[in-house]
Design a protein around this motif. Structure first.
Motif, short mmCIF file in Angstrom:
data_model
loop_
_atom_site.label_atom_id
_atom_site.label_comp_id
_atom_site.label_asym_id
_atom_site.label_seq_id
_atom_site.Cartn_x
_atom_site.Cartn_y
_atom_site.Cartn_z
N GLN A 44 0.83 -1.21 0.00
CA GLN A 44 0.00 0.00 0.00
C GLN A 44 0.86 1.25 0.00
O GLN A 44 0.50 2.28 -0.56
CB GLN A 44 -0.87 0.01 1.26
CG GLN A 44 -2.25 -0.48 1.01
CD GLN A 44 -3.17 -0.18 2.17
OE1 GLN A 44 -3.24 -0.93 3.12
NE2 GLN A 44 -3.85 0.93 2.08
N LYS A 45 1.99 1.18 0.69
CA LYS A 45 2.85 2.37 0.78
C LYS A 45 3.56 2.60 -0.54
O LYS A 45 3.75 3.73 -0.97
CB LYS A 45 3.87 2.13 1.90
CG LYS A 45 4.60 3.34 2.34
CD LYS A 45 5.46 3.02 3.54
CE LYS A 45 6.56 4.06 3.60
NZ LYS A 45 7.66 3.70 4.45
N ASN A 46 4.01 1.53 -1.19
CA ASN A 46 4.94 1.68 -2.31
C ASN A 46 4.32 1.64 -3.69
O ASN A 46 4.93 2.13 -4.63
CB ASN A 46 5.99 0.57 -2.26
CG ASN A 46 6.95 0.78 -1.12
OD1 ASN A 46 7.16 1.89 -0.69
ND2 ASN A 46 7.51 -0.29 -0.61
N PHE A 47 3.11 1.04 -3.85
CA PHE A 47 2.67 0.85 -5.23
C PHE A 47 2.27 2.17 -5.88
O PHE A 47 2.25 2.27 -7.10
CB PHE A 47 1.54 -0.18 -5.31
CG PHE A 47 0.16 0.37 -5.04
CD1 PHE A 47 -0.25 0.67 -3.76
CD2 PHE A 47 -0.74 0.57 -6.08
CE1 PHE A 47 -1.51 1.15 -3.51
CE2 PHE A 47 -2.01 1.04 -5.84
CZ PHE A 47 -2.40 1.34 -4.55
N LYS A 48 1.97 3.19 -5.02
CA LYS A 48 1.60 4.48 -5.60
C LYS A 48 2.82 5.34 -5.86
O LYS A 48 2.71 6.42 -6.41
CB LYS A 48 0.73 5.24 -4.59
CG LYS A 48 -0.60 4.62 -4.35
CD LYS A 48 -1.35 5.43 -3.35
CE LYS A 48 -1.51 4.62 -2.09
NZ LYS A 48 -2.52 5.09 -1.19
N ARG A 49 4.00 4.87 -5.44
CA ARG A 49 5.17 5.74 -5.47
C ARG A 49 5.69 5.90 -6.87
O ARG A 49 5.89 4.93 -7.60
CB ARG A 49 6.26 5.16 -4.56
CG ARG A 49 7.51 5.99 -4.55
CD ARG A 49 8.54 5.39 -3.64
NE ARG A 49 9.81 6.06 -3.82
CZ ARG A 49 11.00 5.50 -3.64
NH1 ARG A 49 11.07 4.24 -3.27
NH2 ARG A 49 12.10 6.19 -3.83
N ILE A 50 5.91 7.14 -7.25
CA ILE A 50 6.64 7.44 -8.48
C ILE A 50 7.77 8.36 -8.04
O ILE A 50 7.53 9.47 -7.57
CB ILE A 50 5.76 8.15 -9.52
CG1 ILE A 50 4.61 7.24 -9.92
CG2 ILE A 50 6.57 8.51 -10.73
CD1 ILE A 50 3.70 7.85 -10.95
N SER A 51 8.98 7.90 -8.18
CA SER A 51 10.12 8.71 -7.75
C SER A 51 10.57 9.55 -8.93
O SER A 51 10.85 9.03 -10.01
CB SER A 51 11.24 7.78 -7.28
OG SER A 51 12.47 8.28 -7.67
N SER A 108 8.70 4.16 -11.63
CA SER A 108 7.47 3.71 -10.99
C SER A 108 7.77 2.49 -10.15
O SER A 108 8.50 1.60 -10.57
CB SER A 108 6.45 3.38 -12.07
OG SER A 108 5.54 2.44 -11.61
N TYR A 109 7.18 2.45 -8.96
CA TYR A 109 7.34 1.28 -8.09
C TYR A 109 6.04 0.52 -8.01
O TYR A 109 5.73 -0.14 -7.03
CB TYR A 109 7.78 1.74 -6.69
CG TYR A 109 9.19 2.27 -6.68
CD1 TYR A 109 9.47 3.57 -7.09
CD2 TYR A 109 10.24 1.46 -6.30
CE1 TYR A 109 10.77 4.04 -7.10
CE2 TYR A 109 11.54 1.93 -6.30
CZ TYR A 109 11.80 3.23 -6.71
OH TYR A 109 13.08 3.70 -6.73
N PHE A 110 5.26 0.60 -9.09
CA PHE A 110 3.96 -0.04 -9.10
C PHE A 110 4.09 -1.54 -9.19
O PHE A 110 4.85 -2.06 -9.99
CB PHE A 110 3.14 0.47 -10.30
CG PHE A 110 1.82 -0.22 -10.46
CD1 PHE A 110 1.67 -1.24 -11.38
CD2 PHE A 110 0.74 0.12 -9.67
CE1 PHE A 110 0.47 -1.89 -11.52
CE2 PHE A 110 -0.46 -0.53 -9.80
CZ PHE A 110 -0.60 -1.54 -10.73
N TYR A 111 3.35 -2.26 -8.37
CA TYR A 111 3.18 -3.70 -8.52
C TYR A 111 1.88 -4.06 -7.83
O TYR A 111 1.42 -3.32 -6.97
CB TYR A 111 4.35 -4.49 -7.92
CG TYR A 111 4.50 -4.38 -6.42
CD1 TYR A 111 5.05 -3.24 -5.82
CD2 TYR A 111 4.12 -5.42 -5.57
CE1 TYR A 111 5.19 -3.15 -4.45
CE2 TYR A 111 4.27 -5.33 -4.20
CZ TYR A 111 4.81 -4.20 -3.65
OH TYR A 111 4.95 -4.11 -2.29
N MET A 112 1.29 -5.16 -8.22
CA MET A 112 0.05 -5.59 -7.59
C MET A 112 0.26 -6.92 -6.90
O MET A 112 0.82 -7.85 -7.49
CB MET A 112 -1.07 -5.76 -8.63
CG MET A 112 -1.61 -4.48 -9.20
SD MET A 112 -2.18 -3.32 -7.97
CE MET A 112 -3.73 -4.01 -7.52
N LEU A 113 -0.18 -6.98 -5.65
CA LEU A 113 -0.19 -8.26 -4.97
C LEU A 113 -1.39 -9.06 -5.46
O LEU A 113 -2.38 -8.46 -5.91
CB LEU A 113 -0.34 -8.04 -3.47
CG LEU A 113 0.89 -7.54 -2.71
CD1 LEU A 113 0.53 -7.36 -1.26
CD2 LEU A 113 2.06 -8.48 -2.86
#
Lengths: 303, 174
Positions: free
Chosen positions: A113-120, A170-175
């Motif tokens: 939840q913390k990381n999948f929205k992250r775009i650095s 992008s650090y997007f991934y889906m569990l």
């Protein structure tokens, strides 16, 4: 962990504690001054409803409970009246509210939840992007200096970065869906097991004053932060006004329930309607087929 | 020439009928109806909507839940056995999978490393491990190494012993 402020005199607490231990020799001196915000956990925790409870059963499980498990029983309280007596009791499905406390799943879902929205957006220029540096600074041989091909190579001051961050990443991934569902079940079960889950009949409160709501929460000893969960697109005006200005008391619809919010808030308050909604949605995943086509398209019996 | 001039008009018409089509719709439109062919009471200015035939679409939409198997006593012709009605009085339970099967699975890694996994265990998993080891000693003669994972509540056994474990779990009533 200090839960709440109980305005009891320090010496009164000592007398109380000494009287509760009066069968054993009390080791506490009578002139001991204790901090005023100590809470006696044996007085604040209410035991679960007994089998012969005189109060009415307000909700039983809609789904079939497996034969080797039994439904979990909890009190149902009210937000309207100031008295801390429960209205009745309710049964909760064990496959949602009594699953094993898988901390590894909670950690995975919380990190996701913390990381999948992250775009650095960190970005550095490489040697070809830094302004200049197209010409060989001096001849290869004869000048006596080290040989170089460009003034913007990474070993030069002001040169490009060789292995730096490159552009928006992008650090997007889906569990997997079932893992996220299990995370919600584990979070609900853990909250219930630690006496941080409270069931309430509805979300109507008597006044829109935020301080009234805070007094109510402090009286019921729910904790510092409360997450109120209700089903529906519309909420009563009173609760919306009361929680709008409060930072630690928040209200969300049941579709917005997530592991991070449940862990962030000390207490989670569910209405009976939201319990029904959550059980229906979360238990469906235990008996569904793998999707033939995405669940956004119609099936005949989606929850 | 004289024969053509004196031919009867009816004979001429009969001969030309092969080449002259009667006015009307083409032969390819044999089954089609036009709006003009409809009975006078059906002809209205505004077309009407009806959702009665939607049931033919609805019955094609698939279900999303696995149905419960029809009740039966004893094994089916394919070998599937339903779980016992009452849960067996043991310290552990092994739940059925969502397709109502015994959750025992085999795996082969590195080409020759064979393991069997028992999933969905609830309760005292160490008691299950003891019983599994004892049963496999009776059946196979050797006690294979086992690994208990208390976090995921699974039991891993060395070797492909899925058929033995499935029979044994079914005989227990899981």
């Amino acid at each position: 962990m200090l839960r709440c402020t109980l305005l009891v005199c320090g010496r009164g607490v000592v007398r109380l504690l000494a009287s509760s231990f009066c069968s054993e020799s009390s080791a506490l001196p009578p002139n001991l001054l204790l901090p005023t915000n100590l809470v006696d956990p044996s007085r604040s925790k209410r035991p679960p409803p007994p089998a012969d409870c005189p109060l009415p059963l307000l909700r039983s499980c809609d789904a079939v409970v497996p034969a080797h498990l039994s439904a979990v029983q909890t009190w149902v309280e009210t937000l309207e009246a100031r008295g801390s007596e429960p209205l009745g009791w309710a049964q909760l499905h064990p496959d949602v509210f009594a699953v094993a406390p898988r901390l590894d799943i909670l950690h995975e879902v919380e990190t996701w939840q913390k990381n999948f929205k992250r775009i650095s957006h960190a970005n550095t220029k490489i040697r070809s992007e830094v302004r200049g540096g197209g010409r060989k600074p001096w001849n290869q041989k004869g000048s006596g200096r080290a040989r170089h091909g460009s003034i913007r190579s990474p070993i030069w001051k002001g040169g490009g970065v060789s292995n730096g961050p490159r552009g928006p990443t992008s650090y997007f991934y889906m569990l997997p869906m079932k893992l996220r569902v299990q995370g919600l079940k584990v979070a609900l079960s853990s909250k219930l097991a630690q006496d941080d889950l409270h069931i309430v009949d509805s979300v109507n409160i008597s006044s829109p004053d935020p301080q009234d709501l805070l007094h109510l929460i402090r009286e019921k000893l729910w904790g510092e932060s409360v997450l109120i969960v209700d089903v529906g697109e519309e909420f009563p005006e009173n609760i919306l006004q009361a929680t709008a200005s409060l930072k630690t008391v928040n209200i969300i619809p049941a579709i917005g329930l997530n592991v991070h919010s449940m862990l962030k808030h000390e207490a989670v308050v569910l209405t009976l309607e939201s319990v029904r909604f959550l059980e229906e949605k979360l238990l469906w995943h235990d008996q569904r087929y793998t999707p033939l086509y995405p669940y956004k398209l119609p099936y005949s019996d989606l929850p | 020439m004289a024969a053509l001039r004196t031919a009867h008009p009816a004979v001429l018409r009969g001969a030309l009928r092969l080449y002259i089509r009667a006015p009307g719709p083409p032969a390819s439109a044999v089954g089609l109806r036009c709006v003009s062919d409809a009975a006078p009471q059906d002809q209205t200015g505004v077309p009407s909507e009806s959702t009665e035939e939607y049931k033919f679409v609805e019955r094609l939409v698939p279900p999303s839940r696995v149905p419960a198997p029809p009740p039966r006593a004893g094994p089916s012709p394919s070998g599937w056995t339903p779980p016992a009605d009452a849960p067996p009085p043991l310290a552990y339970t092994v739940r059925r999978s969502r397709m109502h099967n015994i959750p025992v699975y085999t795996d082969t890694t590195h080409g020759s490393r064979r393991t069997t996994l028992v999933r969905k265990v609830e309760g005292d998993i160490w008691a299950l491990e003891r019983d599994v080891k004892q049963h496999l000693k009776e059946v196979m003669g050797t006690e294979p190494p086992t690994q208990v994972n208390e976090v995921t509540m699974t039991l891993k056994v060395k070797g492909h012993v899925d058929s033995e474990l499935k029979e044994w779990l079914v005989s227990k009533g899981f």
